[in-house]
Design an enzyme around this catalytic site. Structure first.
Site, PDB file in Angstrom:
ATOM      1  N   HIS A 138      28.705  28.005  35.586  1.00 25.60           N
ATOM      2  CA  HIS A 138      27.689  27.001  34.996  1.00 25.60           C
ATOM      3  C   HIS A 138      26.473  27.501  34.239  1.00 25.60           C
ATOM      4  CE1 HIS A 138      25.574  23.068  34.411  1.00 25.60           C
ATOM      5  NE2 HIS A 138      24.582  23.699  35.224  1.00 25.60           N
ATOM      6  N   LYS A 159      17.368  24.467  31.054  1.00 27.48           N
ATOM      7  CA  LYS A 159      18.089  25.365  30.272  1.00 27.48           C
ATOM      8  C   LYS A 159      18.758  24.783  28.993  1.00 27.48           C
ATOM      9  CE  LYS A 159      21.521  25.540  33.585  1.00 27.48           C
ATOM     10  NZ  LYS A 159      20.865  24.357  34.545  1.00 27.48           N
ATOM     11  N   ASP A 177      27.045  24.515  29.528  1.00 22.24           N
ATOM     12  CA  ASP A 177      27.469  23.839  30.568  1.00 22.24           C
ATOM     13  C   ASP A 177      28.798  24.562  31.068  1.00 22.24           C
ATOM     14  OD1 ASP A 177      27.226  21.847  32.431  1.00 22.24           O
ATOM     15  OD2 ASP A 177      29.018  20.898  31.649  1.00 22.24           O
ATOM     16  N   ARG A 243       7.672  39.747  41.564  1.00 18.44           N
ATOM     17  CA  ARG A 243       6.827  39.867  40.286  1.00 18.44           C
ATOM     18  C   ARG A 243       7.274  40.890  39.593  1.00 18.44           C
ATOM     19  NH1 ARG A 243       2.179  37.435  38.662  1.00 18.44           N
ATOM     20  NH2 ARG A 243       1.047  38.993  37.108  1.00 18.44           N
TER      21      ARG A 243
END
EC number: 2.7.11.-
Length: 308
Positions: A138, A159, A177, A243
């Site tokens: 996906h 997305k 998708d 980070r």
């Protein structure tokens, strides 16, 4: 499971086949059993009966040198061994005993005018793609600056909106998708779109968009090699986000480690620019340029000099 009839139909444009015997066994399966595509088809080999056997001029001349009794003995062993099909290249005409034995054992016997070496090369490429390990994931798969980029993340993170922004900046859509991934070579994973969803992008509030019609032919791609995964995370998910990772993050995909970048989704962040920057940085790393490594070396030198 791939059948002989599928092989014939799929290659009809490049390899015109003619059935000689064994047409009733057209649904005979071509099983890979974990073998590489190169081992699934080859010149006549009595020691490896489980692969597609190709008769070229040399193989047929070798075969016809035997007397009839010995030919039938060898061919019986080959056919009983589970050969998927026998292919005659160069438009060769098989001896009648070969036709009779293939008909008796219900083994497909086909002829083609294509040269033996070319026939084997074409079928190895075809079988390598057709029988490659596959999975469906996906996400949104894009061509960004010539690099295959898979955008993943939980639903509702944007997305598709990010993909639309990248497409409007000149990049290309491969699949939305449902992305079908295939490991077509030891170090290559190709991604493409299911036929039903080609050229389509679903955006909340807008519905389905035909990207090819809206943005033109150059806005879509049929397939790309997967090189980078961009995973979107919520800004609150601090426990899942590093980070400044000191080592490259990778994700296993069909047994291959694929480079992965994690981006936090927050108001005011231009994700399209960040994805482009991640792709450019990945291209540099693929060329052997490690920005973080160079910085750490520079920092170590500065510390060393200041301590003197």
């Amino acid at each position: 499971m791939l059948t002989v009839q599928e092989l014939v139909d799929d290659n009809a444009d490049k390899i015109p086949f003619s059935w000689i015997a064994g047409h009733d066994a057209a649904d005979r399966a071509i099983s890979d059993d974990g073998m590489a595509a190169a081992d699934l088809v080859g010149h006549l080999n009595l020691i490896h009966p489980s692969r597609i056997q190709v008769f070229g001029q040399e193989e047929l001349a070798y075969y016809t040198r035997f007397d009839l009794r010995r030919r039938m003995h060898h061919m019986d062993e080959l056919l009983i061994g589970g050969v998927p099909a026998i292919l005659l290249a160069d438009g060769l005409t098989p001896p009648q005993d070969l036709i009779d034995q293939c008909a008796q054992h219900q083994v497909p016997l086909l002829s083609t005018p294509v040269a033996a070496a070319q026939l084997i090369d074409l079928l190895r490429i075809y079988l390598g793609k057709k029988l490659a390990p596959t999975t469906t994931v996906h996400g949104v798969f894009l061509d960004v600056l010539g690099l295959g980029v898979l955008i993943t993340g939980e639903s509702g993170l944007g997305k598709s909106e990010l993909a639309l922004e990248l497409i409007s900046r000149g990049h290309g859509l491969v699949a939305d998708d449902a992305v079908e991934l295939s490991r077509t070579a030891p170090g290559v994973i190709e991604g493409h779109c299911p036929q039903l969803l080609q050229n389509l992008l679903e955006v909340r509030g807008l519905g389905l968009l035909d990207i090819r019609t809206i943005f033109g032919e150059t806005s879509v791609r049929r397939k790309m090699r997967l090189k980078l995964i961009v995973h979107l995370v919520r800004a609150t998910a601090q426990d899942k986000f590093e980070r400044l990772p000191l080592q490259d993050i990778t994700q296993d995909m069909l047994g291959l480690p694929i480079r992965k970048v994690m981006l936090q989704v927050a108001a005011g962040r231009n994700l399209a620019v960040l994805v482009e920057a991640a792709v450019r940085n990945t291209i540099l790393k693929l060329r052997g340029i490690d920005t973080l490594g160079e910085f750490m070396e520079r920092q170590a030198m500065a510390i060393l000099q200041s301590s003197k």
